[in-house]
Design an enzyme around this catalytic site. Structure first.
Site, PDB file in Angstrom:
ATOM      1  N   CYS A  89      89.276  19.108 111.129  1.00 25.67           N
ATOM      2  CA  CYS A  89      89.734  17.714 111.173  1.00 25.67           C
ATOM      3  C   CYS A  89      89.262  17.104 112.487  1.00 25.67           C
ATOM      4  O   CYS A  89      89.640  17.576 113.558  1.00 25.67           O
ATOM      5  CB  CYS A  89      91.258  17.671 111.077  1.00 25.67           C
ATOM      6  SG  CYS A  89      91.924  16.018 111.338  1.00 25.67           S
ATOM      7  N   ILE A  91      89.301  13.502 114.396  1.00 27.25           N
ATOM      8  CA  ILE A  91      89.929  12.185 114.287  1.00 27.25           C
ATOM      9  C   ILE A  91      89.140  11.192 115.131  1.00 27.25           C
ATOM     10  O   ILE A  91      89.028  11.338 116.349  1.00 27.25           O
ATOM     11  CB  ILE A  91      91.407  12.251 114.719  1.00 27.25           C
ATOM     12  CG1 ILE A  91      92.150  13.230 113.790  1.00 27.25           C
ATOM     13  CG2 ILE A  91      92.037  10.863 114.668  1.00 27.25           C
ATOM     14  CD1 ILE A  91      93.594  13.467 114.160  1.00 27.25           C
ATOM     15  N   THR A  95      88.500  10.970 119.389  1.00 29.85           N
ATOM     16  CA  THR A  95      87.404  11.867 119.727  1.00 29.85           C
ATOM     17  C   THR A  95      86.168  11.055 120.087  1.00 29.85           C
ATOM     18  O   THR A  95      85.522  10.477 119.214  1.00 29.85           O
ATOM     19  CB  THR A  95      87.083  12.795 118.529  1.00 29.85           C
ATOM     20  OG1 THR A  95      88.289  13.425 118.125  1.00 29.85           O
ATOM     21  CG2 THR A  95      86.075  13.852 118.904  1.00 29.85           C
ATOM     22  N   HIS A  97      83.248  12.003 121.107  1.00 31.16           N
ATOM     23  CA  HIS A  97      81.988  12.488 120.527  1.00 31.16           C
ATOM     24  C   HIS A  97      82.143  12.822 119.043  1.00 31.16           C
ATOM     25  O   HIS A  97      81.564  13.767 118.522  1.00 31.16           O
ATOM     26  CB  HIS A  97      81.381  13.619 121.333  1.00 31.16           C
ATOM     27  CG  HIS A  97      82.311  14.704 121.760  1.00 31.16           C
ATOM     28  ND1 HIS A  97      83.571  14.487 122.237  1.00 31.16           N
ATOM     29  CD2 HIS A  97      82.144  16.042 121.781  1.00 31.16           C
ATOM     30  CE1 HIS A  97      84.136  15.633 122.540  1.00 31.16           C
ATOM     31  NE2 HIS A  97      83.305  16.597 122.259  1.00 31.16           N
ATOM     32  N   ARG A 136      95.996  13.180 103.819  1.00 30.88           N
ATOM     33  CA  ARG A 136      95.009  13.942 103.030  1.00 30.88           C
ATOM     34  C   ARG A 136      95.178  15.447 103.191  1.00 30.88           C
ATOM     35  O   ARG A 136      94.319  16.229 102.770  1.00 30.88           O
ATOM     36  CB  ARG A 136      93.592  13.526 103.455  1.00 30.88           C
ATOM     37  CG  ARG A 136      93.270  12.106 103.015  1.00 30.88           C
ATOM     38  CD  ARG A 136      92.158  11.465 103.817  1.00 30.88           C
ATOM     39  NE  ARG A 136      91.900  10.102 103.340  1.00 30.88           N
ATOM     40  CZ  ARG A 136      92.651   9.037 103.634  1.00 30.88           C
ATOM     41  NH1 ARG A 136      93.716   9.172 104.431  1.00 30.88           N
ATOM     42  NH2 ARG A 136      92.370   7.855 103.140  1.00 30.88           N
TER      43      ARG A 136
HETATM   44  C1  DLZ Z   1      86.220  18.534 121.982  1.00 33.21           C
HETATM   45  C2  DLZ Z   1      86.809  18.149 120.663  1.00 33.21           C
HETATM   46  C3  DLZ Z   1      87.377  16.882 120.502  1.00 33.21           C
HETATM   47  C4  DLZ Z   1      87.447  15.873 121.608  1.00 33.21           C
HETATM   48  N1  DLZ Z   1      87.936  16.519 119.334  1.00 33.21           N
HETATM   49  C5  DLZ Z   1      87.922  17.403 118.301  1.00 33.21           C
HETATM   50  C6  DLZ Z   1      88.510  17.051 117.069  1.00 33.21           C
HETATM   51  O1  DLZ Z   1      89.070  15.981 116.857  1.00 33.21           O
HETATM   52  N2  DLZ Z   1      88.449  17.968 116.075  1.00 33.21           N
HETATM   53  C7  DLZ Z   1      87.847  19.183 116.225  1.00 33.21           C
HETATM   54  O2  DLZ Z   1      87.818  19.967 115.257  1.00 33.21           O
HETATM   55  N3  DLZ Z   1      87.308  19.532 117.395  1.00 33.21           N
HETATM   56  C8  DLZ Z   1      87.342  18.692 118.439  1.00 33.21           C
HETATM   57  N4  DLZ Z   1      86.806  19.045 119.627  1.00 33.21           N
HETATM   58  C9  DLZ Z   1      86.302  20.431 119.805  1.00 33.21           C
HETATM   59  C10 DLZ Z   1      84.866  20.669 119.307  1.00 33.21           C
HETATM   60  O3  DLZ Z   1      84.859  20.804 117.884  1.00 33.21           O
HETATM   61  C11 DLZ Z   1      84.327  21.990 119.919  1.00 33.21           C
HETATM   62  O4  DLZ Z   1      85.255  23.009 119.704  1.00 33.21           O
HETATM   63  C12 DLZ Z   1      84.058  21.851 121.401  1.00 33.21           C
HETATM   64  O5  DLZ Z   1      83.195  20.754 121.657  1.00 33.21           O
HETATM   65  C13 DLZ Z   1      83.414  23.137 121.973  1.00 33.21           C
HETATM   66  O6  DLZ Z   1      82.153  23.388 121.331  1.00 33.21           O
END
Ligand code: DLZ
Length: 158
Positions: A89, A91, A95, A97, A136
Site C-alpha cells: 500500500c 499512499i 509519500t 516519492h 479497499r
Molecule cells: C519510504 C516509503 C514511503 C515514504 N512510503 C511508503 C509507502 O507509502 N508504502 C510503502 O509500501 N513503502 C513506502 N516507503 C518504503 C519504500 O517502499 C522502501 O521500503 C524504501 O524506499 C527502501 O527501499
C-alpha cells in the site's frame, strides 16, 4: 466476499481449478501495515476458501512496497511455488516519492512474472488517503487482497 472481480464460481462454474496441490507465496509489505495485514487476511482466506491447503501458503514480509519485486522474485524462483501474490500500500498524499515506488514495483513485478513464467500478482493499493486504502482492504469497497488471490487462481487455470 465483496469484490469487484468476478468470483471464480461466476467466472467458470463448471471448471473451478483444483488448487489443493498448488503452492502459493504471499509477499507482504510492512509499510501501512494495518492495510497490508487486512489485504493479507483477504488473500489468505480466499485461497483457503477456494481449496488451497494452509500448508501450501507461504508468507514472507518485506520492509516496503519497493522491495516486493525482489521478495517476489525470491519466491518465484523456487520451482515448487506456482503463484506469487505481492501485497502493498503506497499512499499518495503521504509519500513524496509515490510515483517512483509505484512505477518501480509495477515494472518489477511484471519482470518477475515474465522471467519465471508464473503468475506474480500486483496487489498494491495506490490510494490518495489512508481511508481510501482501508475502504479497499476489507471496507466498503471490498478487499483487494481477495481479488489478488482470485486473480492468481484464474491465471493458474489459464
Ligand atoms: C519510504 C516509503 C514511503 C515514504 N512510503 C511508503 C509507502 O507509502 N508504502 C510503502 O509500501 N513503502 C513506502 N516507503 C518504503 C519504500 O517502499 C522502501 O521500503 C524504501 O524506499 C527502501 O527501499
Amino acid at each position: 466476499m465483496a469484490t469487484s472481480l468476478k468470483s471464480l464460481s461466476e467466472h467458470s462454474s463448471k471448471n473451478i481449478l483444483d488448487i489443493s496441490n498448488k503452492k502459493f507465496a504471499i509477499v507482504v509489505s510492512e509499510w501501512n501495515e494495518d492495510v497490508t495485514e487486512a489485504l493479507y487476511s483477504g488473500a489468505y482466506q480466499t485461497l483457503v476458501q477456494y481449496g488451497a491447503a494452509k500448508e501450501n501458503i507461504i508468507r514472507k514480509n518485506v520492509p516496503g512496497s519497493f522491495e516486493l519485486s525482489l521478495g517476489g522474485q525470491w519466491m518465484a524462483q523456487q520451482e515448487e511455488i506456482d503463484a506469487v501474490i505481492c501485497l502493498g500500500c503506497v499512499i499518495q498524499g503521504e509519500t513524496k516519492h509515490f510515483d517512483f515506488i509505484c512505477d518501480a514495483v509495477a515494472q518489477g513485478i511484471t519482470n518477475v512474472s515474465l522471467k519465471y513464467n508464473k503468475p506474480v500478482i500486483f496487489g498494491v493499493l495506490t490510494p490518495n488517503t489512508q481511508q481510501q486504502a482501508l475502504d479497499r482492504a476489507g471496507g466498503k469497497h471490498g478487499n483487494k487482497g481477495d481479488e489478488a488471490a482470485i486473480t492468481a487462481i484464474k491465471m493458474l487455470g489459464f
